[in-house]
Design a protein around this motif. Structure first.
Motif, PDB file in Angstrom:
ATOM      1  N   VAL A 285       0.834  -1.207   0.000  1.00 18.72           N
ATOM      2  CA  VAL A 285       0.000   0.000   0.000  1.00 18.72           C
ATOM      3  C   VAL A 285       0.863   1.250   0.000  1.00 18.72           C
ATOM      4  CG1 VAL A 285      -1.643   1.362   1.359  1.00 18.72           C
ATOM      5  CG2 VAL A 285      -2.012  -1.089   1.058  1.00 18.72           C
ATOM      6  N   LEU A 289       0.993   4.126  -2.870  1.00 18.80           N
ATOM      7  CA  LEU A 289       0.641   5.509  -2.533  1.00 18.80           C
ATOM      8  C   LEU A 289       1.805   6.440  -2.850  1.00 18.80           C
ATOM      9  CD1 LEU A 289      -1.272   5.160   0.868  1.00 18.80           C
ATOM     10  CD2 LEU A 289      -2.230   5.532  -1.410  1.00 18.80           C
ATOM     11  N   ALA A 294      -3.564   5.217  -6.650  1.00 19.12           N
ATOM     12  CA  ALA A 294      -4.599   4.867  -5.690  1.00 19.12           C
ATOM     13  C   ALA A 294      -5.304   3.563  -6.059  1.00 19.12           C
ATOM     14  CB  ALA A 294      -5.630   5.999  -5.597  1.00 19.12           C
ATOM     15  N   ALA A 297      -3.300   0.555  -5.108  1.00 18.58           N
ATOM     16  CA  ALA A 297      -3.332   0.363  -3.658  1.00 18.58           C
ATOM     17  C   ALA A 297      -4.599  -0.379  -3.248  1.00 18.58           C
ATOM     18  CB  ALA A 297      -3.243   1.709  -2.942  1.00 18.58           C
ATOM     19  N   ARG A 298      -5.750   0.024  -3.821  1.00 17.20           N
ATOM     20  CA  ARG A 298      -7.018  -0.650  -3.511  1.00 17.20           C
ATOM     21  C   ARG A 298      -6.989  -2.108  -3.953  1.00 17.20           C
ATOM     22  NH1 ARG A 298      -9.418   4.485  -4.942  1.00 17.20           N
ATOM     23  NH2 ARG A 298      -9.559   3.819  -7.108  1.00 17.20           N
ATOM     24  N   ALA A 367      -1.002   3.511   4.879  1.00 14.03           N
ATOM     25  CA  ALA A 367      -1.639   4.800   4.603  1.00 14.03           C
ATOM     26  C   ALA A 367      -1.197   5.878   5.585  1.00 14.03           C
ATOM     27  CB  ALA A 367      -3.161   4.651   4.652  1.00 14.03           C
ATOM     28  N   THR A 422     -11.253   0.978   6.585  1.00 13.92           N
ATOM     29  CA  THR A 422     -10.643   0.702   5.277  1.00 13.92           C
ATOM     30  C   THR A 422     -11.610   1.023   4.146  1.00 13.92           C
ATOM     31  OG1 THR A 422      -9.332  -1.058   6.281  1.00 13.92           O
ATOM     32  CG2 THR A 422      -9.504  -1.064   3.876  1.00 13.92           C
ATOM     33  N   TRP A 427      -8.835   6.808  -1.100  1.00 10.73           N
ATOM     34  CA  TRP A 427      -7.454   6.501  -1.459  1.00 10.73           C
ATOM     35  C   TRP A 427      -6.838   7.557  -2.362  1.00 10.73           C
ATOM     36  CZ3 TRP A 427      -4.897   3.361   1.442  1.00 10.73           C
ATOM     37  CH2 TRP A 427      -5.612   2.414   2.185  1.00 10.73           C
ATOM     38  N   GLN A 430      -5.551   9.866   0.077  1.00 19.22           N
ATOM     39  CA  GLN A 430      -4.350   9.332   0.721  1.00 19.22           C
ATOM     40  C   GLN A 430      -3.111   9.525  -0.157  1.00 19.22           C
ATOM     41  OE1 GLN A 430      -3.934   8.272   3.830  1.00 19.22           O
ATOM     42  NE2 GLN A 430      -6.075   8.846   4.138  1.00 19.22           N
TER      43      GLN A 430
END
Length: 456
Positions: A285, A289, A294, A297-298, A367, A422, A427, A430
């Motif tokens: 993650v 980032l 993003a 990351a998801r 994060a 979460t 994101w 983030q």
């Protein structure tokens, strides 16, 4: 939004690839490439304590009891705090690596040595005054005195944790996971040999068992220093610098949040495996980032969670099916084995939940939202879990089952809250926060390194 920003937020393979299976398999490979060496590292590190305890049993029952008391209370507590505080290094190094700010990783490592070293020194009185503290808590005097003598041997181990944990986070963040696994596994083998030599062959007793522990632990640290300082991390280690003392306060805040988040979550060997996935999900993650991606990351979160849940379900089934056999791995006493088997359902569900919330905690570390999770941890355990456990254990007279049910309730609440957190995280936001965080800490690389990179 300019084209470069679009490229950072959405990678070409995500725009062009419709083959979900290939994407999942690729992410699965990246995850296990980080998780497996990390799991090996944590299991062998924990195994060094187990091996020392095993050989301590060959010394005397009193020494075995004293060591067990030390490692189950003091070492777990201190190790949990330092693991948590070191996860701040994991957040910053992971995001810096993803952003290509490689020279900052060495600076973050040095800052973590300073902060964690100061923390360890603050905790030092616990090791110096172990005997009176245990007596004050009502511990048997003979065990308290022996534990007090043994605790002084743990002081070098305390500072070993400061260095080895932070270095592990630093190396893992830059995809040097095999090196971490190789070093720790080698140290474990050396520890087994030295323990046998000092305790069994030379009959050195407690001094032999603890000396084996200290020597093998510090050989690991020395090996890691040689690897870093010897030129095998040329992009991320530029030498010692005064810049390590700058901007300490934000890193202290992040480290303290991490420490609170992790130190109440240590569960033994099973949790060592889960910490491997915590580290892997955090690195994946934070790397994405740092890159500004993003969506990646998801996607990484989904794959990590799915993988960990599958492993948890398998272990859950094994605990339910082999409930009677599990106890005999640790004891031959039928009464003890029967008592353990009565707890197999609680054990099974603890293992299942242990496969879920560490991944979600790793996502939080990646994060950089440790402070929020710290409050969730404290609320789940000490506002909900512990009171329920005390009521069921001592008021309803369910004893250990009641205490365990209470703590398990806290874990269930924590898992639900982490899942909601979460799900609610933006994101894309983030990504911008990671950019701001890295920008706040960023220092220009030395001119020499810039010139060398241009020549390359």
């Amino acid at each position: 939004m300019d084209n470069s920003m679009e490229e950072r937020l959405v990678s070409p393979e995500e725009l062009n690839s419709d083959d979900l299976k290939k994407r999942v398999w690729k992410e699965f490979g990246k995850l296990w490439g980080i998780a497996f060496p990390g799991t090996v590292a944590r299991l062998t590190s924990f195994g060094m304590i187990v091996v020392t305890q095993l050989f301590m049993g060959h010394v005397s029952e009193l020494d075995l009891a004293a060591f067990g008391l030390q490692q189950s209370i003091l070492i777990r507590f201190v190790n949990g705090i330092l693991i948590g505080m070191s996860s701040a290094t994991e957040t910053l190094c992971g995001q810096a690596y993803g952003a290509g700010q490689y020279h900052m990783m060495g600076i973050y490592l040095q800052r973590s040595w300073i902060i964690d070293g100061v923390t360890a020194t603050i905790l030092l009185p616990l090791f110096i005054f172990t005997a009176p503290i245990l007596k004050l808590l009502g511990q048997d005097e003979d065990i308290a005195i022996e534990a007090g003598k043994m605790s002084l041997w743990f002081i070098p181990i305390l500072y070993y944790y400061v260095l080895s944990l932070t270095i592990q986070m630093y190396l893992q963040a830059q995809q040097k996971n095999k090196i971490v696994g190789l070093f720790t596994a080698s140290s474990f083998l050396v520890h087994v040999f030295l323990s046998w030599l000092f305790v069994i062959k030379l009959d050195l007793g407690v001094a032999g068992a603890m000396s084996a522990f200290i020597i093998s632990a510090w050989l690991l640290v020395i090996g890691e220093f040689v690897y870093i300082f010897g030129g095998w991390c040329p992009h991320t280690w530029k030498g010692f610098t005064k810049a390590a003392f700058a901007d300490m306060l934000p890193l202290v805040k992040l480290s303290l949040s991490s420490g609170v988040m992790i130190c109440i979550n240590i569960y033994g060997c099973d949790f060592m495996i889960c910490l491997g996935f915590l580290g892997a999900s955090s690195v994946r993650v934070s790397n994405e980032l740092g890159k500004g991606n993003a969506k990646a990351a998801r996607f990484s979160i989904k794959v990590a969670l799915l993988t960990s849940v599958i492993i948890g379900i398998i272990l859950w089934i094994l605990c339910l099916v082999f409930s009677n056999e599990i106890a005999y791995l640790f004891t031959s006493n039928e009464e003890i084995a029967e008592s353990v088997s009565r707890l197999h359902v609680l054990l099974a569900f603890s293992v299942l939940l242990n496969s879920i919330y560490p991944v979600l905690s790793g996502v939080a570390i990646g994060a950089g939202v440790q402070s929020t999770v710290a409050f969730l941890n404290l609320g789940s355990y000490y506002v909900i879990g512990v009171p329920i456990g005390l009521v069921l254990g001592y008021v309803a007279h369910l004893q250990i089952q009641g205490l365990w049910i209470g703590l398990l309730t806290g874990v269930v609440v924590l898992t639900l809250l982490l899942s909601y957190l979460t799900w609610r995280i933006d994101w894309d936001e983030q990504v911008h926060k990671a950019e701001e965080r890295l920008g706040r800490f960023f220092l220009e690389p030395p001119k020499q390194s810039v010139e060398n990179s241009n020549l390359a």
